[in-house]
Motif scaffolding. Structure first.
Motif, short mmCIF file in Angstrom:
data_model
loop_
_atom_site.label_atom_id
_atom_site.label_comp_id
_atom_site.label_asym_id
_atom_site.label_seq_id
_atom_site.Cartn_x
_atom_site.Cartn_y
_atom_site.Cartn_z
N UNK A 1 32.59 -7.80 -27.74
CA UNK A 1 31.54 -7.56 -28.74
C UNK A 1 32.03 -6.47 -29.70
N UNK A 2 31.50 -6.49 -30.91
CA UNK A 2 31.84 -5.43 -31.86
C UNK A 2 30.75 -4.35 -31.84
N UNK A 3 30.90 -3.37 -32.72
CA UNK A 3 29.97 -2.23 -32.77
C UNK A 3 28.56 -2.65 -33.19
N UNK A 4 28.41 -3.84 -33.73
CA UNK A 4 27.08 -4.36 -34.09
C UNK A 4 26.51 -5.25 -32.98
N UNK A 5 27.14 -5.21 -31.83
CA UNK A 5 26.76 -6.00 -30.66
C UNK A 5 26.89 -7.50 -30.90
#
Length: 153
Positions: A129-133
């Motif tokens: 996942x990235x920092x924006x979920x």
């Protein structure tokens, strides 16, 4: 030095989780990946090329995303030092792009256990996942693990 409980195939449970520390994708990591892979496409190293094509920054190669799920970055291999026979298969699907500056959160989770006579296959679901979920990658990894000598399926 910290001693990990040694797992054999019979010790794993579906749903057991093995998180991996997060990592922010820096230009240095992009350069290291390019050096190691010999990938020479400008979308991975030329920011002006990327911007001319509507990308906000350098775009990560799929393998650069995939390697974030290397089990050795977390605790999993420490649990199977005595029992692992080998890493036998992997698959992955890339869902969203990753750019310089994104922070990635890799995760491994036991998804399936296939028992044999003296070994078993532990299938780990792998996600990033990235920092924006947002899910950017999903896949599986399979490991051949020895069974306890006295156990049978």
């Amino acid at each position: 030095m910290f001693q990990f409980k040694q797992y054999y195939f019979d010790d794993f449970e579906v749903g057991e989780e093995f998180p991996i520390p997060s990592r922010t994708m820096t230009e240095a990591l992009f350069a290291a990946f390019q050096l190691a892979s010999a990938d020479n496409h400008p979308s991975h190293y030329d920011v002006e090329y990327c911007r001319q094509r509507g990308m906000p920054n350098l775009g990560a190669h799929g393998f650069q995303i995939l390697i974030q799920t290397a089990a050795g970055a977390g605790w999993f291999p420490h649990y199977v030092e005595e029992s692992m026979k080998g890493f036998i298969e992997q698959s992955s699907r890339f869902i969203k792009p990753v750019y310089v500056g994104d922070t990635l959160y890799p995760h491994l989770k036991v998804a399936q256990l296939d028992c044999g006579r003296s070994t078993g296959v532990v299938t780990l679901a792998s996600t990033v996942h990235n920092q924006r979920q947002e899910l950017v990658m999903e896949g599986t990894q399979k490991y051949l693990i020895k069974r306890h000598p006295s156990k049978f399926c």
